[in-house]
Motif scaffolding. Sequence first.
Motif, short mmCIF file in Angstrom:
data_model
loop_
_atom_site.label_atom_id
_atom_site.label_comp_id
_atom_site.label_asym_id
_atom_site.label_seq_id
_atom_site.Cartn_x
_atom_site.Cartn_y
_atom_site.Cartn_z
N ALA A 109 -50.60 31.02 -21.47
CA ALA A 109 -51.63 30.95 -20.72
C ALA A 109 -51.11 31.19 -19.18
O ALA A 109 -51.81 31.70 -18.57
CB ALA A 109 -52.27 29.78 -21.21
N ARG A 110 -50.02 30.61 -19.01
CA ARG A 110 -49.64 30.81 -17.90
C ARG A 110 -49.17 32.13 -17.09
O ARG A 110 -49.48 32.53 -16.32
CB ARG A 110 -48.15 29.77 -17.61
N LEU A 111 -48.37 32.78 -18.24
CA LEU A 111 -48.22 34.32 -18.00
C LEU A 111 -49.43 35.14 -17.78
O LEU A 111 -49.16 36.06 -17.10
CB LEU A 111 -47.22 34.82 -19.12
N THR A 112 -50.30 34.86 -18.74
CA THR A 112 -51.75 35.88 -18.51
C THR A 112 -52.24 35.35 -17.14
O THR A 112 -52.65 36.27 -16.41
CB THR A 112 -52.52 35.08 -19.49
N ASP A 113 -52.37 33.92 -16.78
CA ASP A 113 -52.87 33.45 -15.38
C ASP A 113 -52.19 34.31 -14.32
O ASP A 113 -52.74 34.79 -13.48
CB ASP A 113 -52.94 32.14 -15.48
N ARG A 114 -50.77 34.15 -14.45
CA ARG A 114 -49.88 34.73 -13.32
C ARG A 114 -50.04 36.19 -13.26
O ARG A 114 -49.73 36.77 -11.97
CB ARG A 114 -48.57 33.97 -13.35
N VAL A 115 -50.18 36.81 -14.43
CA VAL A 115 -50.24 38.47 -14.30
C VAL A 115 -51.61 38.57 -13.70
O VAL A 115 -51.42 39.54 -12.96
CB VAL A 115 -50.00 38.95 -15.75
N GLY A 116 -52.65 37.91 -13.93
CA GLY A 116 -53.77 38.37 -13.19
C GLY A 116 -53.69 38.20 -11.70
O GLY A 116 -53.97 38.91 -10.80
N LYS A 117 -52.86 36.81 -11.28
CA LYS A 117 -52.60 36.77 -9.87
C LYS A 117 -51.68 37.64 -9.34
O LYS A 117 -52.14 38.26 -8.19
CB LYS A 117 -51.74 35.32 -9.60
N GLY A 118 -50.70 38.28 -10.06
CA GLY A 118 -49.91 39.43 -9.39
C GLY A 118 -50.74 40.63 -9.26
O GLY A 118 -50.72 41.49 -8.28
N ILE A 119 -51.77 41.06 -10.25
CA ILE A 119 -52.41 42.21 -10.18
C ILE A 119 -53.43 41.98 -8.78
O ILE A 119 -53.62 42.99 -8.09
CB ILE A 119 -53.16 42.32 -11.28
N ARG A 120 -54.00 40.91 -8.44
CA ARG A 120 -54.81 41.01 -7.46
C ARG A 120 -54.28 40.51 -6.28
O ARG A 120 -54.68 40.76 -5.03
CB ARG A 120 -55.61 39.77 -7.80
N GLY A 121 -53.06 40.01 -6.11
CA GLY A 121 -52.47 39.69 -4.89
C GLY A 121 -52.03 40.53 -3.90
O GLY A 121 -52.51 40.46 -2.83
N ALA A 122 -51.29 41.70 -4.17
CA ALA A 122 -50.93 42.57 -3.12
C ALA A 122 -52.26 43.47 -2.69
O ALA A 122 -52.36 43.66 -1.54
CB ALA A 122 -49.72 43.75 -3.69
N PRO A 123 -53.28 43.84 -3.69
CA PRO A 123 -54.40 44.47 -3.08
C PRO A 123 -55.10 43.83 -2.35
O PRO A 123 -55.80 44.13 -1.36
CB PRO A 123 -55.08 44.80 -4.46
N ARG A 124 -55.21 42.32 -2.45
CA ARG A 124 -56.15 41.41 -1.88
C ARG A 124 -55.56 41.58 -0.43
O ARG A 124 -56.05 41.53 0.59
CB ARG A 124 -56.30 40.15 -2.47
N ASP A 125 -54.32 41.03 -0.25
CA ASP A 125 -53.64 41.00 1.01
C ASP A 125 -53.67 41.99 1.92
O ASP A 125 -53.82 42.09 3.13
CB ASP A 125 -51.92 40.54 0.95
N ALA A 126 -53.54 43.40 0.96
CA ALA A 126 -53.83 44.67 1.84
C ALA A 126 -55.14 44.82 2.21
O ALA A 126 -55.41 45.57 3.44
CB ALA A 126 -53.39 45.81 0.92
N MET A 127 -55.95 44.32 1.49
CA MET A 127 -57.63 44.46 2.15
C MET A 127 -57.73 43.54 3.26
O MET A 127 -58.49 44.00 4.03
CB MET A 127 -58.49 44.02 0.92
N VAL A 128 -57.16 42.52 3.29
CA VAL A 128 -57.17 41.55 4.47
C VAL A 128 -56.75 42.44 5.80
O VAL A 128 -57.35 42.51 6.71
CB VAL A 128 -56.46 40.37 4.50
#
Length: 398
Positions: A109-128
């Motif tokens: 569960a933690r890995l699934t959650d954190r893979v999701g965080k990894g997928i969204r993190g860089a694109p979100r920061d780049a959008m900022v």
Amino acid sequence: MPLFDKQFKDIPKGIWVLGFVSLFMDISSEMIHSLLPLFMVTTLGASATLVGIIGGLAEATALIVKIFSGVLSDYLGKRKGLAVLGYGMGALSKPLFALAPTAGLVLAARLTDRVGKGIRGAPRDAMVADIAPPHMRGAAFGLRQSLDTIGAFSGPLLAVVLMMLWINNFRAVFWVAVVPGLLSVALLFFGLREPEAQAGQKRSNPIRWANLQRLGGAYWWVVGVGAVFTLARFSEAFLVLRAQQGGMALALVPLVMVAMNVVYSLSAYPFGRLSDRMSHTDLLVAELVVLAAADMVLASSNHWAVVLAGVALWGLHMGMTQGLLATMVANTAPADLRGTAYGFFNLVSGLAMLLASVIAGLLWDRLGAAFTFYAGAAFSLLAVVLLVVQASGNKQPV
């Protein structure tokens, strides 16, 4: 410098949307993460070393995955779709915690959650970085981080209330956490319009050698700084375990995360604004001194008042650092390679996080909690020396 000045009011709407998306997801995640170390130790019978390994693997996975999502967002010229996918994975992982009979499913569960965080993190920061004007990037990153952290202290606070109402029923609290996670995904999908500028640019493979050469020495210096900071700061799961050692009731232990994240939230925007106006090196050195002080306080006693003081200092160091490092990446990377730049930054930081958390867990089990925090303080002060020497020797613009 006033906290809420004209520039605060001028921050684009998209930054606010991304901030509230982060807020809802952090409520969901922190309702679980503030209780998870206790759930693993008291219900599943896990050791502190296992807690450290799972925490380190999870956070390292999130940071490593960011490199692939960042590269892909640069190649496609689109970032929102990847962010929606990442937040969606985070939301859908939450029921697994409620169902977990063993530490193995918790890890999944933690890995699934954190893979999701990894997928969204860089694109979100780049959008900022894409949305915010260059002269207010520090403020924009600080505001998004402040809203994110409001969620990070609201989640543990809600967990405390529900644990008291439901007599330490971990699994029931985990089920409630599903709701704000789904709200986060809905707000991002319906509430954010991606900047039009991304669509018209010619795209090439971001990790071609010619492109990587455009990430110059100043950027790679920032990557090195981020790794040093991560090594000095292990998983926050050990803050929760330290509070439990003092005899605090299980239902009240998440209050330590509330204290940390209140300070984090209140300090992230002001220090983000400050980073637009003063030396980044000076702020980084000050942050490491605060982190060393937090470790020394936490090492000195497990009394609840001392632990709360230590985690408050920990929250201050987080508020001083997170928006600053994100701003430094944005300022040293070409606009069309920002996703890739955040990806490499987080890849290196992820490996450092895994190493730091595993070492912290081993020290905790073999030598005791105090030694873990003393080692963190020593490494923080060593990092101060290395940072000052490297900055003065390389003359990198920070």
